[in-house]
Design an enzyme around this catalytic site. Structure first.
Site, PDB file in Angstrom:
ATOM      1  CG  ASP A 140      44.797  33.191   3.578  1.00  0.00           C
ATOM      2  OD1 ASP A 140      44.799  34.430   3.710  1.00  0.00           O
ATOM      3  OD2 ASP A 140      45.048  32.404   4.500  1.00  0.00           O
ATOM      4  NE  ARG A 142      44.900  34.682   6.706  1.00  0.00           N
ATOM      5  CZ  ARG A 142      44.727  33.685   7.570  1.00  0.00           C
ATOM      6  NH1 ARG A 142      44.582  33.946   8.863  1.00  0.00           N
ATOM      7  NH2 ARG A 142      44.719  32.435   7.148  1.00  0.00           N
TER       8      ARG A 142
END
Length: 214
Positions: A140, A142
């Site tokens: 991830d 983000r």
């Protein structure tokens, strides 16, 4: 004699984002106000859709949502992103106040093209995290500093975060956002995303009750 080269020193006090535009936005969820922010040093834009007065308010219902073109535009059934976004907008539309922070970070931050490449690997048996790793990415990518910067500029005192992801709560708290509580984001599963939801629950601790979403 050599001349010393002068290099600009980055201004660490300069905000990560600047407010570029705002306007009222009538929607099927009610009258919202759209705030468009631009990232410092680029033309990349993010938006916050706001219902009511949120400045100085405690426990504002907030969804921090990352762009998902495949589900939100093309109607993909491989994830639950569109349903989560719609649920958040419905909830905020029924509330006195709230906000949806919409971040332009497709595919957990790897971009649209790489997301489709990951889908191709998933079609051959990899799960969503394995596919990212096979492409050379972390699970991830983000980031939540941009979302935190926008919420701070909008003056929110604390939020009730609409999420199933405990890592999102930690990410926002690490950027100075006070997360007072969590509002579950329950969406129905389908045969195409049940494995994806199960993997999120098992790999990253998402708070998903598959019995309720089935």
């Amino acid at each position: 004699m050599a001349t010393a080269q002068l290099h600009a020193v980055p201004d660490i006090d300069q905000p990560l984002v600047e407010l570029y535009a705002e306007a009222p936005l009538p929607t099927r969820h009610g009258l919202l106000r759209a705030f468009v922010f631009r990232e410092r040093g680029s033309d990349k834009e993010h938006v916050v859709a706001v219902k009511g007065e949120i400045r100085g308010q405690q426990g504002v219902p907030v969804r921090v949502h990352s762009e998902c073109l495949t589900s939100e535009i093309l109607g993909s059934l491989k994830c639950d992103c569109r349903e989560q976004l719609e649920n958040a907008l419905d909830l905020i539309g029924r509330s006195e106040r709230g906000a949806v922070v919409y971040l332009r970070q497709e595919g957990r931050g790897i971009g649209l093209g790489n997301k489709i490449r990951a889908y191709a690997l998933q079609a051959r048996g990899a799960d969503t995290y394995e596919a990212n790793r096979q492409l050379g990415f972390q699970d991830d990518l983000r980031r939540y500093d941009i979302a935190a910067a926008m919420l701070k500029q909008l003056g929110v005192a604390s939020i009730d975060l609409i999420t199933n992801n405990p890592l999102k709560i930690k990410g926002l708290e690490s950027e100075g956002i006070v997360v007072r509580g969590r509002i579950p984001s329950a969406t129905p599963s389908n045969p195409h995303n049940i494995g994806y939801l199960r993997t999120k629950r098992e790999r990253t601790g998402h708070l998903i009750d598959l019995a309720e979403t089935a």
